[in-house]
Design a protein around this motif. Structure first.
Motif, PDB file in Angstrom:
ATOM      1  N   ILE A  55      40.133  27.916  37.890  1.00  0.00           N
ATOM      2  CA  ILE A  55      39.953  27.801  39.339  1.00  0.00           C
ATOM      3  C   ILE A  55      40.960  26.825  39.925  1.00  0.00           C
ATOM      4  N   GLY A  56      41.197  25.711  39.223  1.00  0.00           N
ATOM      5  CA  GLY A  56      42.179  24.735  39.694  1.00  0.00           C
ATOM      6  C   GLY A  56      43.570  25.334  39.823  1.00  0.00           C
ATOM      7  N   ILE A  57      43.980  26.110  38.844  1.00  0.00           N
ATOM      8  CA  ILE A  57      45.302  26.761  38.897  1.00  0.00           C
ATOM      9  C   ILE A  57      45.342  27.759  40.043  1.00  0.00           C
ATOM     10  N   LEU A  58      44.281  28.564  40.168  1.00  0.00           N
ATOM     11  CA  LEU A  58      44.261  29.589  41.213  1.00  0.00           C
ATOM     12  C   LEU A  58      44.128  28.995  42.607  1.00  0.00           C
ATOM     13  N   ARG A  59      43.681  27.763  42.684  1.00  0.00           N
ATOM     14  CA  ARG A  59      43.643  27.075  43.978  1.00  0.00           C
ATOM     15  C   ARG A  59      45.063  26.745  44.430  1.00  0.00           C
ATOM     16  N   VAL A  60      45.945  26.550  43.463  1.00  0.00           N
ATOM     17  CA  VAL A  60      47.340  26.229  43.778  1.00  0.00           C
ATOM     18  C   VAL A  60      48.163  27.501  43.989  1.00  0.00           C
ATOM     19  N   GLN A  61      47.930  28.512  43.119  1.00  0.00           N
ATOM     20  CA  GLN A  61      48.715  29.743  43.241  1.00  0.00           C
ATOM     21  C   GLN A  61      48.003  30.914  42.575  1.00  0.00           C
ATOM     22  N   GLU A  62      48.294  32.089  43.093  1.00  0.00           N
ATOM     23  CA  GLU A  62      47.857  33.328  42.457  1.00  0.00           C
ATOM     24  C   GLU A  62      48.611  33.436  41.128  1.00  0.00           C
ATOM     25  N   SER A  63      47.929  33.875  40.063  1.00  0.00           N
ATOM     26  CA  SER A  63      48.573  33.904  38.747  1.00  0.00           C
ATOM     27  C   SER A  63      48.152  35.136  37.956  1.00  0.00           C
ATOM     28  N   CYS A  64      49.024  35.529  37.034  1.00  0.00           N
ATOM     29  CA  CYS A  64      48.697  36.633  36.131  1.00  0.00           C
ATOM     30  C   CYS A  64      48.141  36.061  34.827  1.00  0.00           C
ATOM     31  N   LEU A  65      47.649  36.942  33.982  1.00  0.00           N
ATOM     32  CA  LEU A  65      47.046  36.547  32.711  1.00  0.00           C
ATOM     33  C   LEU A  65      48.029  35.736  31.857  1.00  0.00           C
ATOM     34  N   CYS A  66      49.259  36.194  31.752  1.00  0.00           N
ATOM     35  CA  CYS A  66      50.217  35.499  30.883  1.00  0.00           C
ATOM     36  C   CYS A  66      50.529  34.093  31.399  1.00  0.00           C
ATOM     37  N   SER A  76      44.967  34.920  25.092  1.00  0.00           N
ATOM     38  CA  SER A  76      44.678  35.817  26.214  1.00  0.00           C
ATOM     39  C   SER A  76      43.308  36.478  26.076  1.00  0.00           C
ATOM     40  N   SER A  77      42.846  36.700  24.835  1.00  0.00           N
ATOM     41  CA  SER A  77      41.516  37.302  24.662  1.00  0.00           C
ATOM     42  C   SER A  77      40.413  36.372  25.170  1.00  0.00           C
ATOM     43  N   THR A  78      40.549  35.088  24.909  1.00  0.00           N
ATOM     44  CA  THR A  78      39.587  34.096  25.409  1.00  0.00           C
ATOM     45  C   THR A  78      39.667  34.009  26.922  1.00  0.00           C
ATOM     46  N   LEU A  79      40.879  34.010  27.426  1.00  0.00           N
ATOM     47  CA  LEU A  79      41.094  33.923  28.868  1.00  0.00           C
ATOM     48  C   LEU A  79      40.510  35.137  29.580  1.00  0.00           C
ATOM     49  N   THR A  80      40.668  36.318  29.010  1.00  0.00           N
ATOM     50  CA  THR A  80      40.112  37.544  29.598  1.00  0.00           C
ATOM     51  C   THR A  80      38.598  37.426  29.747  1.00  0.00           C
ATOM     52  N   HIS A  81      37.951  36.888  28.741  1.00  0.00           N
ATOM     53  CA  HIS A  81      36.497  36.677  28.796  1.00  0.00           C
ATOM     54  C   HIS A  81      36.129  35.788  29.988  1.00  0.00           C
ATOM     55  N   HIS A  82      36.834  34.681  30.147  1.00  0.00           N
ATOM     56  CA  HIS A  82      36.559  33.748  31.249  1.00  0.00           C
ATOM     57  C   HIS A  82      36.847  34.397  32.602  1.00  0.00           C
ATOM     58  N   LYS A  98      52.780  45.897  40.192  1.00  0.00           N
ATOM     59  CA  LYS A  98      53.573  46.553  39.155  1.00  0.00           C
ATOM     60  C   LYS A  98      52.750  46.612  37.868  1.00  0.00           C
ATOM     61  N   LYS A  99      53.250  46.033  36.773  1.00  0.00           N
ATOM     62  CA  LYS A  99      52.501  46.090  35.516  1.00  0.00           C
ATOM     63  C   LYS A  99      51.589  44.881  35.306  1.00  0.00           C
ATOM     64  N   TYR A 100      51.495  43.998  36.281  1.00  0.00           N
ATOM     65  CA  TYR A 100      50.715  42.774  36.155  1.00  0.00           C
ATOM     66  C   TYR A 100      49.428  42.841  36.977  1.00  0.00           C
ATOM     67  N   THR A 101      48.414  42.156  36.481  1.00  0.00           N
ATOM     68  CA  THR A 101      47.200  41.942  37.254  1.00  0.00           C
ATOM     69  C   THR A 101      47.230  40.493  37.701  1.00  0.00           C
ATOM     70  N   LEU A 102      47.190  40.297  39.016  1.00  0.00           N
ATOM     71  CA  LEU A 102      47.231  38.955  39.583  1.00  0.00           C
ATOM     72  C   LEU A 102      45.830  38.537  40.001  1.00  0.00           C
ATOM     73  N   PHE A 103      45.498  37.292  39.714  1.00  0.00           N
ATOM     74  CA  PHE A 103      44.175  36.751  40.018  1.00  0.00           C
ATOM     75  C   PHE A 103      44.296  35.708  41.116  1.00  0.00           C
ATOM     76  N   SER A 104      43.306  35.691  42.002  1.00  0.00           N
ATOM     77  CA  SER A 104      43.270  34.711  43.090  1.00  0.00           C
ATOM     78  C   SER A 104      41.815  34.375  43.403  1.00  0.00           C
ATOM     79  N   LEU A 105      41.629  33.286  44.136  1.00  0.00           N
ATOM     80  CA  LEU A 105      40.284  32.871  44.532  1.00  0.00           C
ATOM     81  C   LEU A 105      39.782  33.759  45.666  1.00  0.00           C
ATOM     82  N   VAL A 106      38.495  34.036  45.667  1.00  0.00           N
ATOM     83  CA  VAL A 106      37.892  34.817  46.738  1.00  0.00           C
ATOM     84  C   VAL A 106      37.755  33.950  47.984  1.00  0.00           C
TER      85      VAL A 106
END
Length: 123
Positions: A55-66, A76-82, A98-106
Motif C-alpha cells: 500500500i505504501g508503494i502504491l500510495r507513491v506510484q502505480e506499479s506492476c508485479l515485477c 512474485s508468487s508470494t506477492l500475487t497472494h498479497h 500492454k503485457k503488464y498488469t498495473l496496480f493502484s489504490l482504490v
C-alpha cells in the motif's frame, strides 16, 4: 473476598442471545451480511505488514508485479497472494497496460484515515 462481590460465571444461552441482539443494535453493520463481509475483507487486507508495504508503494506510484517484487524483495508468487487479498478487500485495483498488469489504490483518502488518523486514536 468481599462479601458483596460474587464469583463470575458464564451467562446462560438465553442471556447470551439477548447480548447478541444488543450487539446488532450497537453495531449496525452486524445486521448486514454483505457489508459485514466487505468490511472483514477490507480489514484483513490491512492486517499484514507486507500488504501495508505494498500500500505504501502504491500510495507513491502505480506499479506492476515485477516492480513490487523487486522493491519488496519477495517472490512474485508470494506477492500475487498479497495482491489478491488487497483486491478482494477493495483496497487496490488493477488494469492491463500492454503485457503488464498495473496496480493502484482504490481510495487514498480512506486508507489515509485508517492508517494515520485512526492509528493515532489507538495510541
Amino acid at each position: 473476598m468481599d462479601a458483596g462481590k460474587m464469583d463470575w460465571c458464564p451467562k446462560s444461552d438465553e442471556e447470551m442471545y439477548a447480548v447478541v441482539k444488543q450487539s446488532l443494535k450497537a453495531l449496525k453493520i452486524l445486521s448486514n451480511d454483505l457489508k459485514l463481509r466487505e468490511q472483514a475483507l477490507f480489514f484483513k487486507a490491512l492486517g499484514d505488514e507486507t500488504r501495508l508495504r505494498i500500500i505504501g508503494i502504491l500510495r507513491v506510484q502505480e506499479s506492476c508485479l515485477c516492480e513490487l517484487a523487486a522493491g519488496l524483495g519477495i517472490p512474485s508468487s508470494t506477492l500475487t497472494h498479497h495482491l489478491q487479498i488487497l483486491e478482494r478487500g477493495g483496497v487496490i485495483q488493477s488494469r492491463k497496460e500492454k503485457k503488464y498488469t498495473l496496480f493502484s489504490l482504490v481510495s487514498q483518502q480512506i486508507l489515509d484515515y485508517y492508517l494515520t488518523e485512526a492509528g493515532e486514536l489507538m495510541k
